[in-house]
Design a protein around this motif. Structure first.
Motif, PDB file in Angstrom:
ATOM      1  N   GLU A   1       0.833  -1.208   0.000  1.00  0.00           N
ATOM      2  CA  GLU A   1       0.000   0.000   0.000  1.00  0.00           C
ATOM      3  C   GLU A   1       0.867   1.258   0.000  1.00  0.00           C
ATOM      4  O   GLU A   1       0.549   2.240  -0.658  1.00  0.00           O
ATOM      5  CB  GLU A   1      -0.930  -0.020   1.203  1.00  0.00           C
ATOM      6  CG  GLU A   1      -1.999  -1.097   1.078  1.00  0.00           C
ATOM      7  CD  GLU A   1      -2.731  -1.399   2.381  1.00  0.00           C
ATOM      8  OE1 GLU A   1      -3.722  -2.139   2.319  1.00  0.00           O
ATOM      9  OE2 GLU A   1      -2.291  -0.912   3.441  1.00  0.00           O
ATOM     10  N   ALA A   2       1.967   1.205   0.731  1.00  0.00           N
ATOM     11  CA  ALA A   2       2.831   2.388   0.818  1.00  0.00           C
ATOM     12  C   ALA A   2       3.564   2.643  -0.495  1.00  0.00           C
ATOM     13  O   ALA A   2       3.898   3.790  -0.811  1.00  0.00           O
ATOM     14  CB  ALA A   2       3.835   2.218   1.950  1.00  0.00           C
TER      15      ALA A   2
ATOM     16  N   GLY B   1       0.834   6.547  -2.275  1.00  0.00           N
ATOM     17  CA  GLY B   1       0.593   5.685  -1.125  1.00  0.00           C
ATOM     18  C   GLY B   1       0.999   6.291   0.197  1.00  0.00           C
ATOM     19  O   GLY B   1       0.656   5.767   1.247  1.00  0.00           O
TER      20      GLY B   1
ATOM     21  N   GLY C   1       3.750   6.479   1.862  1.00  0.00           N
ATOM     22  CA  GLY C   1       5.038   6.082   2.392  1.00  0.00           C
ATOM     23  C   GLY C   1       4.998   5.702   3.859  1.00  0.00           C
ATOM     24  O   GLY C   1       3.991   5.829   4.543  1.00  0.00           O
TER      25      GLY C   1
ATOM     26  N   THR D   1       0.806   5.253   8.132  1.00  0.00           N
ATOM     27  CA  THR D   1       1.392   5.647   6.861  1.00  0.00           C
ATOM     28  C   THR D   1       1.324   7.162   6.785  1.00  0.00           C
ATOM     29  O   THR D   1       0.348   7.762   7.175  1.00  0.00           O
ATOM     30  CB  THR D   1       0.596   5.030   5.704  1.00  0.00           C
ATOM     31  OG1 THR D   1       0.554   3.625   5.895  1.00  0.00           O
ATOM     32  CG2 THR D   1       1.249   5.330   4.378  1.00  0.00           C
ATOM     33  N   ARG D   2       2.406   7.753   6.297  1.00  0.00           N
ATOM     34  CA  ARG D   2       2.449   9.214   6.282  1.00  0.00           C
ATOM     35  C   ARG D   2       1.171   9.761   5.658  1.00  0.00           C
ATOM     36  O   ARG D   2       0.874   9.462   4.510  1.00  0.00           O
ATOM     37  CB  ARG D   2       3.658   9.699   5.479  1.00  0.00           C
ATOM     38  CG  ARG D   2       4.965   9.039   5.887  1.00  0.00           C
ATOM     39  CD  ARG D   2       5.379   9.448   7.297  1.00  0.00           C
ATOM     40  NE  ARG D   2       6.715   8.956   7.580  1.00  0.00           N
ATOM     41  CZ  ARG D   2       6.998   8.105   8.549  1.00  0.00           C
ATOM     42  NH1 ARG D   2       6.046   7.623   9.300  1.00  0.00           N
ATOM     43  NH2 ARG D   2       8.241   7.734   8.768  1.00  0.00           N
TER      44      ARG D   2
ATOM     45  N   SER E   1      -1.382  11.508   3.592  1.00  0.00           N
ATOM     46  CA  SER E   1      -1.356  12.365   2.412  1.00  0.00           C
ATOM     47  C   SER E   1      -2.779  12.848   2.189  1.00  0.00           C
ATOM     48  O   SER E   1      -3.141  13.937   2.574  1.00  0.00           O
ATOM     49  CB  SER E   1      -0.816  11.600   1.215  1.00  0.00           C
ATOM     50  OG  SER E   1      -1.472  10.352   1.088  1.00  0.00           O
TER      51      SER E   1
ATOM     52  N   ASP F   1      -7.497   7.996   0.371  1.00  0.00           N
ATOM     53  CA  ASP F   1      -7.401   7.292  -0.902  1.00  0.00           C
ATOM     54  C   ASP F   1      -8.784   6.792  -1.307  1.00  0.00           C
ATOM     55  O   ASP F   1      -9.536   6.263  -0.486  1.00  0.00           O
ATOM     56  CB  ASP F   1      -6.435   6.116  -0.734  1.00  0.00           C
ATOM     57  CG  ASP F   1      -6.330   5.305  -1.999  1.00  0.00           C
ATOM     58  OD1 ASP F   1      -5.624   5.743  -2.912  1.00  0.00           O
ATOM     59  OD2 ASP F   1      -6.978   4.244  -2.076  1.00  0.00           O
TER      60      ASP F   1
END
Lengths: 759, 62
Positions: free
Chosen positions: A234-235, A240, A242, B6-7, B9, B12
Motif C-alpha cells: 500500500e505504501a 501511497g 510512504g 502511513t504518512r 497524504s 485514498d
C-alpha cells in the motif's frame, strides 16, 4: 518508541538488537526504571503541549516488553496516559514476540487501548528458521496461540497486526497463507536488515530475489482481492504516502532506551556500534533538542537528504531511498542508495504492473484511471449519477472515519457501543443518519484540536447520533445525551426544547417514540406525524422533490457553518412556502438543465434557510463540511431559486472532490484577478467560481434557447465571459497541480462546447 | 512492526470505498491510515470554505 525492557526471551538470529553491529544493549538496565518512565512521559507531554500536537504515537518495544509482566506494564501505561492525554490524543502500541501473551495481558491492553503487533514470520518452517528460543526450540505454537488470543472478539480491538521479516529461502505462498490464516488487520513485511558492508543473502543467481519473492506474494494478494492490509504494498503505490521505510516524508521517530537515552531509529543498530546514539537523555534534554541532532535533522530533508543516485532516480518519491539503515557503507556513510535498490526498483515495477490496466471496451480510446474518470466526468460541468453516488459514498466514508476518530479520542462509550450494534443489525438506519449533512460538522467540531482534551472540549455528538439511528431502526435503547441550551437535537428527526433539562438527559428509545428525563423534567415524544404534537418537539420538516425527500433544516445546531447567520425555526406558513418554492425550483432545473438536475437528485438532501438581511436579500452558501446541503435566503421565485441551487451544488461537488484530490498547489499565497470581484482571489476560490459559473452559463443558455426570458441571452454571455476569463487566469497562474490543470483544461473544453452550443 | 500511521497524504479513493464495507467496530483497526489521513485533511487542515467566494458577486449580479 519506548524500550521498556532490554532483554528478550527468544534468540532470533536475524535480530538487529542483539545479533548485528550495535551491542549497546549489554550496558543497559534490564528494564526501564519507573523514574525513567516518568521522565520519558513528561518529555513527551511537554513536547505535545508546546507544539499543540493533535496526536502522539507511543510504541512499547524491547527487547521483549511482555517481560515486564502485567503489573509492570500497567504502571508504564498508567504513567503515559496520565501525563500525555491532557495534551494530545495518545495512540498506544506495542511490538511483541507474543510468547508470554495471556488473557490478563490482553485485558490490560484492551483497558488501556493498546494495539499490539506480533512478530511472526509465517508457516512453521519459515518462522522457526530464525524465531527460536536460545535452546533452539520452536516459538511457532506459542506465537499462534497469542494471535488466537488477540483474535477473540473481546480482544480484537487490540490486535494491530503482524510483523513478518521475510527470507527468500521460504516459500512465499506458504508464508502468505500462514499470515492470512491469522486474520491480521495489517501485515508489515520487513526486508532483513542489511547494509553495503553486510549485504543481504542472495542464495540464487537471480539479481533481485527479494523483489521476485515479494512480487509473488503481491500477486497472490491482488488475486485474492487484497483480503488484508499489507503495508509495504500500500505504501509503494503512487500516492501511497510512504512509511519510515519508503517515501520522502520526514522521519518522525525517536527512541527512548531503557536507561533514558534518546536514540535515533533503532534499525540503525544494524550499521555499526553506537550508530543510533545521540548523546542526549530524557532527564536533561527535550525532544526539540534531540530533533536538532544532525542524524535526526538530515532525515527531515526529503529528497535533498538523499545521495546523487537517488535524487536522479525517477521513482525516488516512491521508495524514498529505502530504509535509512540499509544505505550504510563504511567510508561513505549513509550517502548511498539502499543495498536493496535493485529489488526496490523491480518491486515498484511489479506493483505498478499488476493487476494490468483494464483495456478499453472498444478497440479505440485510452485507458482512464478511476481518479481521472471521476474528475473528467465532473469537468463536463455536472457529473453523472454514478459519479455523484461515488462522491456521496466517499463523503459517508469520511464521516465514518471521523466517527471512529471520535471513538479513538473518547474511548468506548455507551453511544459508540449502540452505534456499533446498530451498524450490525440496521446498517441502513446508521447510514441514513451519518449521511445527514450536519453530522460531519459536529464531529469535526468535536475533534478540532483548538479545543484540547481536558480544556473544554465540544459536547460529544455521538449520543444524539446513536439515538437518532436507534429511532430510525426501531431498536429499543437508552442513552444519556448532552443538552445544549435546553435543547436536544436528533439529526434528521428534529429538536426537543424543554427548559430545565439540565446538562444531560436520559433518552429512552422505543418503537415510534422516545422518552426524555433530565432534572425534574420528563417528556414522551411520539414520532407518528398523525399523533397529537408532543410539547417541545419540533420535527424536521421535509418536502417531496424529484430527488426524494428534501429536509428544511432549521433546527440542527451544526447547520451554523456557513459564515453567515442562519435563520431560526420557520413558522408553519413560511416553511410551507419555502418547500413549495424548492420543489418548483427543482422542477425548473429538470426543465432547463436535466444533467444538472440528475446531479442534484443524486446528492442534495437538505436546505438551510439563511437569516434575512435587507442589504442583501438574495444570498446562498455552501459549506465544505456539509456535503448534501446548501443554504439560501427564502425566496419566492422558483426560477431564481433554481439558479441558486445549481450554483451551490457545483460548490458542494467540488468541495467533495477537494477532500480527495489536491487540485491547487498548497501554500503559494497567490492571488488571481477575476472578473466577478474587485479583489484578487486565491486559486481555490477561482476554481470554485469557475465551476459554479460554468453551470450557471449552461442554465441561462438553455433558457435563452427554450424560453422568452428577455435577458437570458445577455446573462448567458455574461457568465460565459466570466467563466472563460476565470479559467484562463487560473491556467495562466501556474497555481494548479497536474491533476488540477487536467481538470481545469477539461473545464475549458466543456466551456468551448457550451459556447459552440450557444450559437 | 512500523506502528506509525502511513504518512498521511490524502484519503485514498480505494480505501474510502473499501472502508464503507467494514463494520464501524473494525474501522479504527483496519483503516487506521485512512482515519489519520481524514483527520489530517478534514480536521487539522480545515481549509478554504467553499461557496463563499463567488456567491456574493453572483447574487449581486442577478
Amino acid at each position: 518508541m519506548l524500550k521498556v525492557h532490554s532483554r528478550c526471551d527468544l534468540s532470533c538470529d536475524h535480530c538487529y538488537i542483539y545479533q548485528h553491529a550495535d551491542q549497546t544493549w549489554r550496558g543497559r538496565p534490564t528494564r526501564m526504571p519507573p523514574a525513567t518512565v516518568q521522565a520519558a512521559a513528561r518529555r513527551i507531554a511537554e513536547h505535545a503541549r508546546e507544539h499543540e500536537l493533535p496526536v502522539v504515537h507511543v510504541v512499547l518495544h524491547g527487547g521483549e516488553p511482555l517481560l515486564l509482566g502485567a503489573a509492570g506494564l500497567r504502571e508504564v501505561l498508567a504513567e503515559l496516559r496520565t501525563a500525555i492525554t491532557p495534551w494530545a490524543r495518545l495512540d498506544l502500541r506495542m511490538q511483541t514476540n507474543g510468547v508470554l501473551l495471556d488473557d490478563e495481558l490482553c485485558r490490560l491492553f484492551v483497558e488501556y487501548d493498546v494495539r499490539v503487533g506480533v512478530s511472526f514470520d509465517g508457516d512453521r518452517a519459515a518462522n522457526d528458521r530464525h524465531r527460536v528460543f536460545a535452546h533452539g526450540g520452536s516459538s511457532h505454537d506459542l506465537v499462534r496461540r497469542a494471535l488466537a488470543l488477540l483474535r477473540r472478539p473481546e480482544h480484537r480491538a487490540s490486535y494491530a497486526g503482524i510483523l513478518c521479516t521475510i527470507d527468500v529461502r521460504n516459500d512465499p505462498d506458504r508464508v502468505y497463507e500462514a499470515l492470512l490464516a491469522e486474520s491480521p488487520p495489517r501485515v508489515d513485511l520487513l526486508l532483513p536488515h542489511a547494509t553495503w558492508d553486510h549485504p543481504p543473502q542472495r542464495p540464487g543467481p537471480e539479481p533481485t530475489p527479494y523483489a521476485d519473492w515479494l512480487g509473488r506474494l503481491h500477486r497472490r494478494w491482488v488475486d485474492d482481492g487484497r483480503p488484508m492490509s499489507i503495508r509495504m504494498f500500500e505504501a509503494l503505490r503512487p500516492g501511497g504516502g510512504g512509511t519510515e521505510a519508503f517515501g520522502l516524508a520526514p522521519a518522525d521517530v525517536l527512541v527512548i532506551e531503557a536507561d533514558g537515552s534518546w536514540e535515533q531509529v533503532d534499525s540503525l543498530k544494524t550499521a555499526y556500534h553506537g550508530a543510533a546514539g545521540t548523546g542526549f537523555d530524557v532527564f536533561d534534554h527535550s525532544v526539540d533538542e534531540v530533533a536538532r541532532h544532525p542524524g535526526v535533522a538530515v532525515r527531515q530533508d526529503g529528497v535533498e537528504g538523499l545521495c546523487v543516485t537517488c535524487r536522479a532516480c525517477p521513482v525516488v518519491d516512491r521508495c524514498g531511498g529505502g530504509l535509512y539503515a540499509h544505505r550504510w557503507r563504511t567510508g561513505s556513510g549513509f550517502d548511498n542508495p539502499s543495498v536493496y535498490c535493485a529489488d526496490l526498483l523491480r518491486l515498484i515495477d511489479t506493483v505498478d504492473a499488476y493487476p494490468p490496466p483494464t483495456p478499453p471496451a472498444s478497440g479505440e480510446g485510452s485507458t482512464t484511471s478511476p481518479v481521472d474518470g471521476l474528475l473528467d466526468d465532473l469537468a463536463t460541468g455536472h457529473g453523472s449519477a454514478s459519479t455523484l453516488a461515488l462522491l456521496a459514498d466517499t463523503q459517508l466514508s469520511i464521516t465514518r472515519a471521523l466517527l471512529a476518530a471520535c471513538r479513538d479520542g473518547s474511548g468506548t462509550t455507551a453511544a459508540w457501543e449502540l452505534l456499533v450494534h446498530l451498524d450490525q443489525v440496521a446498517p441502513e438506519a446508521v447510514r441514513a443518519i451519518l449521511a445527514h449533512p450536519f453530522v460531519r460538522p459536529g464531529l469535526v467540531h468535536r475533534l478540532d484540536s483548538s479545543a484540547p482534551p481536558g480544556l473544554g472540549a465540544a459536547a460529544d455528538p455521538l449520543p444524539a447520533i446513536a439515538v437518532a439511528a436507534a429511532l430510525r431502526a426501531g431498536v429499543p435503547a437508552a442513552l444519556h445525551v448532552p443538552v445544549r441550551a435546553d435543547r436536544i437535537t436528533l439529526p434528521t428527526l428534529g429538536s426537543l426544547v424543554l427548559p430545565g433539562l439540565g446538562e444531560s438527559a436520559e433518552v429512552t428509545v422505543r418503537p415510534g417514540e422516545f422518552q426524555v428525563r433530565g432534572g425534574p423534567v420528563a417528556q414522551t415524544v411520539l414520532l407518528d406525524p398523525l399523533a397529537p404534537p408532543s410539547t417541545g418537539w419540533f420535527p424536521t420538516r421535509d418536502v417531496s422533490v424529484p430527488g426524494g425527500r428534501l429536509l428544511l433544516e432549521d433546527g440542527d445546531p451544526y447547520r451554523d457553518c456557513y459564515g453567515q447567520p442562519v435563520e431560526s425555526r420557520l413558522d408553519g406558513p413560511a416553511a410551507r412556502a419555502l418547500g413549495r418554492t424548492l420543489a418548483a425550483a427543482w422542477r425548473v432545473v429538470h426543465r432547463d438543465v436535466p444533467a444538472h438536475a440528475a446531479a442534484l437528485d443524486g446528492g442534495l438532501r437538505a436546505v438551510v434557510p439563511l437569516a434575512p438581511d435587507p442589504a442583501r436579500p438574495l444570498r446562498s452558501a455552501t459549506a465544505r463540511h456539509a456535503f448534501g446541503a446548501v443554504a439560501v435566503t427564502p425566496h419566492a421565485d422558483p426560477e431564481t431559486m433554481a439558479v441558486l441551487l445549481v450554483h451551490e451544488w457545483q460548490h458542494a461537488k467540488l468541495g467533495a472532490v477537494l477532500d480527495l484530490y489536491d487540485l491547487v498547489e498548497p501554500g503559494q499565497g497567490l492571488r488571481i484577478r477575476v472578473p466577478w470581484r474587485p479583489d484578487p482571489r486565491p486559486p481555490e476560490g477561482v476554481l470554485q467560481g469557475v465551476y459554479a459559473h460554468l453551470a450557471v452559463t449552461q442554465v441561462w443558455q438553455s433558457r435563452a434557447a427554450a424560453t422568452d426570458h428577455p435577458d437570458a441571452s445577455a446573462h448567458a454571455a455574461h457568465f460565459l465571459a466570466w467563466t472563460r476569463d476565470g479559467v484562463d487566469a487560473l491556467l495562466a497562474s501556474r497555481s494548479l497541480t497536474a491533476t488540477g490543470e487536467r481538470f481545469a483544461g477539461q473545464l475549458r473544453h466543456a466551456l468551448e462546447e457550451t459556447r459552440v452550443g450557444s450559437r | 512492526m512500523d506502528h506509525a500511521p502511513t504518512r498521511p497524504s490524502r484519503p485514498d479513493l480505494d480505501d474510502l470505498t473499501r472502508s464503507l464495507h467494514v463494520p464501524l467496530e473494525r474501522i479504527a483497526v483496519e483503516h487506521a491510515d485512512l482515519i489519520e489521513a481524514v483527520r489530517s485533511r478534514v480536521v487539522t487542515n480545515d481549509s478554504v470554505p467553499s461557496g463563499i467566494v463567488a456567491v456574493a458577486a453572483f447574487n449581486s449580479s442577478i
